[in-house]
Design a protein around this motif. Structure first.
Motif, mmCIF file in Angstrom:
data_model
loop_
_atom_site.group_PDB
_atom_site.id
_atom_site.type_symbol
_atom_site.label_atom_id
_atom_site.label_comp_id
_atom_site.label_asym_id
_atom_site.label_seq_id
_atom_site.Cartn_x
_atom_site.Cartn_y
_atom_site.Cartn_z
ATOM 1 N N LYS A 21 -36.361 98.496 52.264
ATOM 2 C CA LYS A 21 -35.995 98.649 50.863
ATOM 3 C C LYS A 21 -35.261 97.390 50.430
ATOM 4 C CE LYS A 21 -35.530 103.627 51.186
ATOM 5 N NZ LYS A 21 -34.624 104.768 51.131
ATOM 6 N N VAL A 22 -35.818 96.696 49.440
ATOM 7 C CA VAL A 22 -35.213 95.482 48.909
ATOM 8 C C VAL A 22 -34.786 95.743 47.477
ATOM 9 C CG1 VAL A 22 -36.563 93.966 50.413
ATOM 10 C CG2 VAL A 22 -37.426 94.527 48.154
ATOM 11 N N GLU A 23 -33.976 94.840 46.938
ATOM 12 C CA GLU A 23 -33.577 94.968 45.540
ATOM 13 C C GLU A 23 -34.816 95.031 44.661
ATOM 14 O OE1 GLU A 23 -30.420 95.215 44.234
ATOM 15 O OE2 GLU A 23 -29.711 95.328 46.299
ATOM 16 N N LYS A 24 -34.707 95.684 43.525
ATOM 17 C CA LYS A 24 -35.840 95.911 42.623
ATOM 18 C C LYS A 24 -36.555 94.606 42.306
ATOM 19 C CE LYS A 24 -37.797 98.321 39.127
ATOM 20 N NZ LYS A 24 -39.112 98.714 39.418
ATOM 21 N N LEU A 25 -37.877 94.577 42.531
ATOM 22 C CA LEU A 25 -38.700 93.414 42.250
ATOM 23 C C LEU A 25 -39.422 93.634 40.926
ATOM 24 C CD1 LEU A 25 -40.340 92.949 45.754
ATOM 25 C CD2 LEU A 25 -38.447 91.641 44.800
ATOM 26 N N GLU A 26 -39.291 92.683 40.018
ATOM 27 C CA GLU A 26 -40.006 92.739 38.747
ATOM 28 C C GLU A 26 -41.340 92.025 38.934
ATOM 29 O OE1 GLU A 26 -39.013 94.468 36.207
ATOM 30 O OE2 GLU A 26 -37.080 94.965 37.141
ATOM 31 N N LEU A 27 -42.410 92.793 39.031
ATOM 32 C CA LEU A 27 -43.725 92.227 39.301
ATOM 33 C C LEU A 27 -44.649 92.412 38.107
ATOM 34 C CD1 LEU A 27 -44.220 93.719 42.853
ATOM 35 C CD2 LEU A 27 -43.581 91.396 42.292
ATOM 36 N N PRO A 28 -45.490 91.422 37.826
ATOM 37 C CA PRO A 28 -46.528 91.621 36.808
ATOM 38 C C PRO A 28 -47.532 92.671 37.288
ATOM 39 C CG PRO A 28 -46.425 89.318 37.507
ATOM 40 C CD PRO A 28 -45.487 90.091 38.369
ATOM 41 N N ALA A 32 -49.062 93.904 41.289
ATOM 42 C CA ALA A 32 -48.270 95.077 41.645
ATOM 43 C C ALA A 32 -48.450 95.567 43.085
ATOM 44 C CB ALA A 32 -48.541 96.210 40.663
ATOM 45 N N PRO A 33 -49.665 95.635 43.655
ATOM 46 C CA PRO A 33 -49.744 96.190 45.003
ATOM 47 C C PRO A 33 -49.282 95.235 46.103
ATOM 48 C CG PRO A 33 -51.933 95.673 44.200
ATOM 49 C CD PRO A 33 -50.975 95.414 43.087
ATOM 50 N N ASN A 34 -49.312 93.915 45.863
ATOM 51 C CA ASN A 34 -48.948 92.955 46.906
ATOM 52 C C ASN A 34 -47.831 92.037 46.443
ATOM 53 O OD1 ASN A 34 -50.854 93.768 48.845
ATOM 54 N ND2 ASN A 34 -52.442 92.651 47.761
ATOM 55 N N VAL A 35 -47.002 91.623 47.400
ATOM 56 C CA VAL A 35 -45.890 90.714 47.137
ATOM 57 C C VAL A 35 -45.941 89.612 48.183
ATOM 58 C CG1 VAL A 35 -43.385 90.511 47.008
ATOM 59 C CG2 VAL A 35 -44.462 92.617 46.321
ATOM 60 N N VAL A 36 -45.667 88.377 47.767
ATOM 61 C CA VAL A 36 -45.583 87.261 48.705
ATOM 62 C C VAL A 36 -44.171 86.705 48.634
ATOM 63 C CG1 VAL A 36 -46.453 84.987 49.295
ATOM 64 C CG2 VAL A 36 -48.023 86.720 48.445
ATOM 65 N N PHE A 37 -43.466 86.751 49.755
ATOM 66 C CA PHE A 37 -42.111 86.197 49.843
ATOM 67 C C PHE A 37 -42.240 84.761 50.339
ATOM 68 C CE2 PHE A 37 -41.431 90.774 50.602
ATOM 69 C CZ PHE A 37 -40.568 91.039 49.556
ATOM 70 N N THR A 59 -46.297 88.220 53.599
ATOM 71 C CA THR A 59 -47.052 89.055 52.674
ATOM 72 C C THR A 59 -46.685 90.517 52.909
ATOM 73 O OG1 THR A 59 -48.860 87.479 52.815
ATOM 74 C CG2 THR A 59 -49.358 89.612 51.851
ATOM 75 N N ALA A 60 -46.469 91.242 51.804
ATOM 76 C CA ALA A 60 -46.096 92.655 51.896
ATOM 77 C C ALA A 60 -46.806 93.435 50.804
ATOM 78 C CB ALA A 60 -44.587 92.813 51.757
ATOM 79 N N GLU A 61 -46.909 94.748 51.014
ATOM 80 C CA GLU A 61 -47.474 95.611 49.991
ATOM 81 C C GLU A 61 -46.379 96.523 49.463
ATOM 82 O OE1 GLU A 61 -50.255 98.654 51.095
ATOM 83 O OE2 GLU A 61 -49.497 98.695 53.143
ATOM 84 N N VAL A 62 -46.412 96.781 48.171
ATOM 85 C CA VAL A 62 -45.412 97.642 47.539
ATOM 86 C C VAL A 62 -45.794 99.089 47.780
ATOM 87 C CG1 VAL A 62 -44.377 98.327 45.359
ATOM 88 C CG2 VAL A 62 -44.878 95.923 45.793
ATOM 89 N N GLU A 94 -39.576 99.604 47.719
ATOM 90 C CA GLU A 94 -39.871 99.789 49.133
ATOM 91 C C GLU A 94 -41.170 99.049 49.451
ATOM 92 O OE1 GLU A 94 -39.599 103.406 52.320
ATOM 93 O OE2 GLU A 94 -40.227 103.872 50.292
ATOM 94 N N VAL A 95 -41.131 98.175 50.457
ATOM 95 C CA VAL A 95 -42.293 97.371 50.815
ATOM 96 C C VAL A 95 -42.620 97.514 52.297
ATOM 97 C CG1 VAL A 95 -41.926 95.657 48.999
ATOM 98 C CG2 VAL A 95 -40.918 95.293 51.222
ATOM 99 N N ARG A 96 -43.908 97.345 52.631
ATOM 100 C CA ARG A 96 -44.360 97.331 54.032
ATOM 101 C C ARG A 96 -44.865 95.924 54.324
ATOM 102 N NH1 ARG A 96 -47.658 101.531 54.278
ATOM 103 N NH2 ARG A 96 -46.095 102.803 55.278
ATOM 104 N N ILE A 97 -44.350 95.311 55.371
ATOM 105 C CA ILE A 97 -44.729 93.943 55.728
ATOM 106 C C ILE A 97 -46.118 93.962 56.361
ATOM 107 C CG2 ILE A 97 -44.081 91.904 57.055
ATOM 108 C CD1 ILE A 97 -42.098 92.664 54.847
ATOM 109 N N LYS A 98 -47.016 93.147 55.774
ATOM 110 C CA LYS A 98 -48.385 93.063 56.289
ATOM 111 C C LYS A 98 -48.539 91.936 57.304
ATOM 112 C CE LYS A 98 -51.418 94.571 52.619
ATOM 113 N NZ LYS A 98 -52.260 94.054 51.545
#
Length: 102
Positions: A21-28, A32-37, A59-62, A94-98
């Protein structure tokens, strides 16, 4: 293999398959389904080694956006008849690391 990433002013040690669980991510909406840190501080490829990560990404999925349980903030000044009660719920993503890409 694990990596140390920074997001929301905090640092996390992550490995593929971890759920955190990370701080709230504002995603377009398009992403929305994927996040790249991209703020990766260190990467460990083998047990006992840790190296600086230049150009590495994680790379993670929301999974979901939600809020934590309510905490109560109570202020009291003794003998002055002053009491203040305030509730707070912190938002998180909440994210899952891919994968970890070096």
């Amino acid at each position: 293999m694990y990596a140390v990433i920074r997001t929301g002013g905090k640092q996390y040690r992550v490995a593929p398959g971890d759920v955190l669980k990370v701080e709230k991510l504002e995603l377009p909406e398009a992403e929305a389904p994927n996040v790249v840190f991209t703020d990766v501080l260190a990467v460990s490829g083998e047990p006992g080694t840790l190296a600086k990560a230049e150009g590495a990404t994680v790379t993670a999925e929301v999974i979901r956006d939600d809020r934590h349980a309510k905490i109560l903030v109570f202020h009291l000044k003794r003998k002055k008849q002053y009491k203040k009660l305030q509730g707070h719920r912190q938002a998180f993503t909440e994210v899952r690391i891919k994968s970890i890409n070096v």
